[in-house]
Structure formats: C-alpha cells, structure tokens
Design an enzyme around this catalytic site. Structure first.
Site, PDB file in Angstrom:
ATOM      1  N   ASP A  98       8.368 -30.661  31.558  1.00 15.97           N
ATOM      2  CA  ASP A  98       9.604 -30.861  32.306  1.00 15.97           C
ATOM      3  C   ASP A  98       9.349 -31.942  33.355  1.00 15.97           C
ATOM      4  O   ASP A  98       8.374 -31.862  34.104  1.00 15.97           O
ATOM      5  CB  ASP A  98       9.974 -29.548  33.006  1.00 15.97           C
ATOM      6  CG  ASP A  98      11.429 -29.188  32.819  1.00 15.97           C
ATOM      7  OD1 ASP A  98      12.278 -29.987  33.240  1.00 15.97           O
ATOM      8  OD2 ASP A  98      11.695 -28.110  32.264  1.00 15.97           O
ATOM      9  N   ASP A 199      14.895 -33.312  33.612  1.00 16.07           N
ATOM     10  CA  ASP A 199      15.845 -32.502  34.370  1.00 16.07           C
ATOM     11  C   ASP A 199      16.953 -33.366  34.983  1.00 16.07           C
ATOM     12  O   ASP A 199      16.662 -34.400  35.599  1.00 16.07           O
ATOM     13  CB  ASP A 199      15.062 -31.804  35.494  1.00 16.07           C
ATOM     14  CG  ASP A 199      15.851 -30.712  36.163  1.00 16.07           C
ATOM     15  OD1 ASP A 199      16.169 -29.720  35.504  1.00 16.07           O
ATOM     16  OD2 ASP A 199      16.154 -30.861  37.371  1.00 16.07           O
ATOM     17  N   GLU A 254      18.374 -33.985  30.201  1.00 18.20           N
ATOM     18  CA  GLU A 254      19.365 -32.950  30.477  1.00 18.20           C
ATOM     19  C   GLU A 254      20.449 -33.536  31.336  1.00 18.20           C
ATOM     20  O   GLU A 254      20.175 -34.302  32.247  1.00 18.20           O
ATOM     21  CB  GLU A 254      18.705 -31.779  31.197  1.00 18.20           C
ATOM     22  CG  GLU A 254      19.655 -30.621  31.365  1.00 18.20           C
ATOM     23  CD  GLU A 254      19.587 -29.974  32.724  1.00 18.20           C
ATOM     24  OE1 GLU A 254      19.999 -28.821  32.842  1.00 18.20           O
ATOM     25  OE2 GLU A 254      19.145 -30.639  33.682  1.00 18.20           O
ATOM     26  N   HIS A 327      16.892 -21.336  30.163  1.00 12.90           N
ATOM     27  CA  HIS A 327      16.629 -20.529  31.356  1.00 12.90           C
ATOM     28  C   HIS A 327      17.766 -20.576  32.376  1.00 12.90           C
ATOM     29  O   HIS A 327      17.671 -19.939  33.414  1.00 12.90           O
ATOM     30  CB  HIS A 327      15.333 -21.031  32.000  1.00 12.90           C
ATOM     31  CG  HIS A 327      15.458 -22.450  32.454  1.00 12.90           C
ATOM     32  ND1 HIS A 327      15.586 -23.516  31.580  1.00 12.90           N
ATOM     33  CD2 HIS A 327      15.529 -22.986  33.688  1.00 12.90           C
ATOM     34  CE1 HIS A 327      15.725 -24.631  32.254  1.00 12.90           C
ATOM     35  NE2 HIS A 327      15.687 -24.346  33.533  1.00 12.90           N
ATOM     36  N   ASP A 328      18.809 -21.349  32.126  1.00 17.67           N
ATOM     37  CA  ASP A 328      19.913 -21.482  33.080  1.00 17.67           C
ATOM     38  C   ASP A 328      21.174 -20.724  32.676  1.00 17.67           C
ATOM     39  O   ASP A 328      22.173 -20.785  33.394  1.00 17.67           O
ATOM     40  CB  ASP A 328      20.310 -22.957  33.228  1.00 17.67           C
ATOM     41  CG  ASP A 328      19.280 -23.772  33.972  1.00 17.67           C
ATOM     42  OD1 ASP A 328      18.510 -23.195  34.762  1.00 17.67           O
ATOM     43  OD2 ASP A 328      19.243 -25.002  33.752  1.00 17.67           O
TER      44      ASP A 328
END
Ligand code: TEU
Length: 551
Positions: A98, A199, A254, A327-328
């Site tokens: 990430d 991210d 993302e 995970h969000d």
C-alpha cells in the site's frame, strides 16, 4: 488488449492487524502472514496486497505513516518483512504494498518540521493557510466528519487534512515532495516488491486556490472539489516515467471521485499512468444524500449498470479491477448477498461474479469463508475512526442513537476488520491474547478449519472457481455482454472469444427464478454451479449461480 501477468492474476488482500497474531498481543503480524502463506497459496491466488505495515501512530490503522521505510514494530521487524517477501516469492506469489502518499502522519518528520515556522524548508510540503473570518481557510469537510482544516498556534495558520487531523495532506505541487515519494517507491521496488495499491491517488492534485465547495452533497464535493485535480495526470505520468516504467510491476490506484468519464484517463494503456483503478461506482451505490451513514436500498439493475458501464468504458482502452469488498466496507456477503438463510449459496455466487467478470479479481481476506458483518451491542466496542466520528456527528445533530447504532451495524468499516476466523477454538485461532477488535462470534460456525473439512464449503468453492478462471482465459480476456439487462432478479452475461463462449447466470434473490431469455437452449451445457438440485437448465434456486458453456 496486451496480455500480462497482472491481468490474469487473482489478488488476495491482507489487513495485517486482523490476519494472524503470533506474539499474543492481540494484533496480527508479519510472522502470522508467513505462517499462513501455504494457506494463501492453496487458494490459487497469485498476488498478495498487503495493507500498510509501516511505522505509524495508528490514528487510521496505518494509513497515517510516520516513516515510509520502516516496518512498524507492532507488525515485526525489517528482517521479518524481508523474510515475508522471500517466502512469498519462493512460492511463486507476488507482493504489492500500500502506498499512502496523499497524506502522511502528523508525526512524520516532514510535518513536524513543517509546523515549526513559516520559513522551514518543509513548510511547503503541506498546505498551510491563514484562517478566514475567524474560521478555517475554506468550508471543506473531512472524509471522516468535521472540518478538513486544523489550526496550529505555533504559526497561527491552519493545515489541510482530507482525512483525520492526524493525516495532513501532502502538497504535490512541490517538486521536492514528488521526488521524496519516488525515492520511497524505489526503495520498496528495489527490495523486490511487485507493485503498489495507491491510496486515494485521485486526491493528490488540489484545485488552485482551494475554493469553497458549493454543494452540501459530499459525494459531489469529492468529485468536483477534492478529486481529479488539474495536475493529476501530469503527476502520474511523471511517476510512471521516473519510477514505474523501470520495473515489471503492477499498480492499482484507489480513487474516490473517479467516475466513468475520468476513469479511463488513469488507466488507458497508451497514456502510461496506472494499470488499474478501484472506482467506487458500486461501493458508494447505497450512499444516501447524507453519505455513507445515510444508506439507501439499491436494486440489482442499478448494480448491473455499474459493471456494464465500466466494462464498456474500459474495453480496448484499459483494464478493470473486480472487487466487492475491502477493509473500508461492509462484508460483501452481508451487503450484496444473503448472510443468513442463503449464506453459503450467496457467498459462492459472489465468488463466481468476482471470477467471471472482465478485469483482475480481488479477494478480501475472510471473504473466501464468507465472513459476515458484525453487530456489536455498543459503540464502545467499535474502533474505526470513521465510525466513531460519524457517531459523534450524529449525536451532535441530536439523532436517535439507537437507530444510528443500526446504521453502524450496516455500514461500519469494522465489519470488514474483525479478526480472521481460523478455527472454532478460543479467539478463533487468531490470537492467544485479547484481540484488538472483538471477533465476530459466528466464528464457531464460520471458520477455515471447518470449511477445510467440508468439500461443499465456501472455501472449497473459492479454490474451485479460481482454478476454473485460470483454466479459461476467455474469462479473463474474452468479451463481455450483459443479457436481459432489465431483469430485476437475474444478473446474466456472456463471455466469449473466437473459440469459446460462456453464459453466466446469477439469481440474486431469495426465490426461484426461471430465465427464459435464451432461445437456443439446446446449445448450452452447465459446467459449474454452486448448489446441487435437479432444476432444469434455465431455472435457478435462490442465489444459485450457473456457468453454461456453449457446445
Ligand atoms: O480509503 C479512501 C476512501 O475513500 C475511504 O475513506 C472511503 O471513503 C471510506 O472508507 C468509505 O467508508 C483509503 C483507505 O482505504 C482507508 O482505509 C483510509 O482510511 C483512507 O484512504 C485514508 O488513508
């Protein structure tokens, strides 16, 4: 389209603190991942995406990084990381990291310097502005509630943070910032990592003068004021030219605010920016006017629209990412399936969807056993900063908090963050200590060990359907066409190339479905399904999925 390894891959996302703990401190760690590599390999996946493991004060679970080149002692040492990478590679797997560079932690030394004075060499690494009319410089709100600006008395100015106040936004306009980011990227790539998930990369270019938003709709504010700024593609091209193009790696950016119109610009192959993006077309689909914590119901046709429109936009131009959770967000089986009566069937149906649409398949840890949403009985049990801030904001608006707790049950990011359910022993075999976030108590029924024993389990189906995708390149590269699009119960599509054709039919409902769209029914044979029954070829039980092959 060019053929490449990352288009054919299945990616497994690990949220390290919830994966496997080997120290007994209640938090997953790198050695825990090493211990489970054979399990991961057994799924048939190719690439691991590891959520942040860098040094961080953890105001946003590692998405606030204080040192990009150091591993957080919570997760292990640099040596552990090197061993992880080596063990991954020795199994023929790859690792992507990430990259969180829209913002740093407020404890990053760049920010600590930047705070000190207006003429500090790092001042211009961030956005510092004077206040306006006794308040912040503009009316921007943070993704996690409250003002996107925090006042700092040392220099009597505010700094910008689109997420928590502990995550100040980096100023990409400053070439020194970009050079530092490229150094970090090279550091990891030279170690041998195989790419990055970037991210909120859509947010790195800010609008000149940072104008006030003129809408109260937050999704619209994101799209028009925060994302896709005027220099985004200049920065990504520069990054590609200076770093990415030098390595055989993959990237996935993302992006809140990435939409059908601007999405292709990030991934069009000839533009040489990123390989793939995560758009939120289907993930924000149930955001109501008040955003994520004001959810609305969504129908299947709208859901299909998202996949169709994106496939149409990207075909022959760039490559898609197929994911239904991370995970969000809530657990995919709770959100898009039926996590009670048809838990097993709907989890398998969604797995089939992930493996048969055009694009690279992403599987989030725990989805391969159908982990579900959790419903903690009080807000004290929740950990996620977005959830807690939304709670405070709702309280200050005077909302009915019993009703709001139900919304938290449905929407909280902690739904996806409860520890991995390995077996039915104490704490699900995740830790010998007290887990950092309580387990979902359904681990007694839903866990890896139990599903290993049961050949009809969701876990076995995942292995099967991933292998099926691998055996049939038409499912990767073939054309895609939605069939009977307005059907509110069935999602059906055709995947084909010159030699092969499949029709995939999913019954997204709790009742039987008869699908009479195909006329030449005798041309098809069923080659895969998720439930045993004796229904005719074009009849489906609740949440049944069928893959038909054209003879
Ligand atoms: O998420 C970005 C993002 O868009 C989310 O904040 C999203 O709006 C929200 O989670 C929906 O509930 C990335 C990371 O994946 C997330 O974990 C981080 O909190 C965030 O960036 C900030 O780094």
């Amino acid at each position: 389209m060019n053929r490449t390894w990352w288009k054919e891959s299945v990616i497994y996302q690990i949220y390290p603190r919830s994966f496997h703990d080997t120290t007994g401190n209640g938090m997953g760690d790198i050695r825990g991942i090493i211990n489970k590599l054979d399990y991961i390999k057994s799924l048939g996946v190719d690439i691991i995406w590891l959520c942040p493991v860098y040094e961080s004060p953890n105001y946003d679970n590692g998405y606030d990084i204080s040192n990009y080149k150091k591993i957080s002692p919570r997760f292990g040492s640099e040596k552990d990381f090197d061993e992880l990478l080596e063990q991954i590679h020795s199994r023929g797997l790859k690792l992507i990291m990430d990259l969180v560079v829209n913002h740093t932690s407020f404890h990053h030394h760049w920010f600590e310097e930047s705070k000190k004075s207006k003429d500090n060499p790092y001042r211009n690494f961030y956005f510092w502005r004077k206040g306006k009319n006794g308040g912040p410089p503009n009316n921007w709100q943070s993704f996690f509630s409250g003002d996107a600006w925090t006042y700092d008395k040392t220099t009597d100015e505010y700094y910008l943070h689109l997420f928590t106040r502990e995550q100040p936004d980096l100023n990409w306009e400053n070439p020194a910032v970009r050079e530092e980011v490229y150094k970090i990227m090279k550091f990891w790539l030279d170690k041998g990592v195989d790419g990055f998930r970037m991210d909120v990369i859509s947010l790195i270019s800010k609008l000149p003068k940072l104008p006030d938003t003129n809408t109260s709709n937050f999704d619209e504010t994101i799209r028009r004021f925060y994302a896709n700024g005027p220099k985004i593609h200049e920065y990504l091209k520069e990054m590609n030219q200076k770093v990415l193009s030098k390595y055989d790696i993959m990237t996935v950016g993302e992006g809140p605010g990435i939409d059908l119109e601007n999405g292709p610009l990030y991934v069009e192959e000839e533009r040489k920016e990123l390989n793939m993006i995560f758009h939120f077309g289907h993930m924000f689909i149930d955001n109501g006017p008040g955003g994520k914590y004001d959810p609305v119901d969504v129908d299947l046709v709208t859901f299909k629209d998202v996949f169709n429109q994106w496939d149409e936009q990207l075909k022959n131009r760039g490559w898609g990412s197929i994911f239904l959770g991370n995970h969000d967000f809530s657990r995919m089986v709770s959100r898009f399936g039926n996590d009670t009566q048809y838990h097993r069937e709907s989890a398998k149906l969604l797995a089939t969807l992930l493996c048969t649409l055009r694009g690279t398949t992403y599987v989030y840890q725990g989805d391969e056993i159908g982990m579900t949403n959790v419903a903690f009985s009080s807000i004290e049990e929740y950990n996620d900063v977005e959830t807690l801030n939304s709670w405070k904001a709702a309280k200050s608006r005077g909302e009915n908090m019993d009703a709001f707790l139900k919304i938290v049950h449905r929407q909280s990011r902690d739904n996806a963050r409860t520890p991995m359910q390995w077996n039915s022993e104490k704490e699900a075999g995740f830790t010998e200590g007290t887990p950092w976030l309580p387990l979902n108590q359904n681990y007694i029924d839903i866990n890896v060990a139990k599903q290993e024993e049961d050949t009809n389990s969701i876990l076995h189906y995942y292995r099967d359907i991933i292998a099926f995708r691998k055996q049939h390149p038409v499912l990767v590269y073939g054309d895609y066409e939605s069939l009977d699009h307005e059907n509110p119960q069935i999602y059906a599509y055709r995947r084909w190339n010159d030699n092969h054709e499949f029709i995939i039919i999913h019954n997204f409902s709790d009742s039987n479905a008869q699908w009479s769209y195909i006329e030449d029914t005798h041309l098809y044979t069923m080659v895969k399904t998720n439930s045993k029954n004796t229904l005719s070829l074009f009849e489906l039980a609740p949440w049944q999925t069928k893959i038909l092959k054209k003879n």
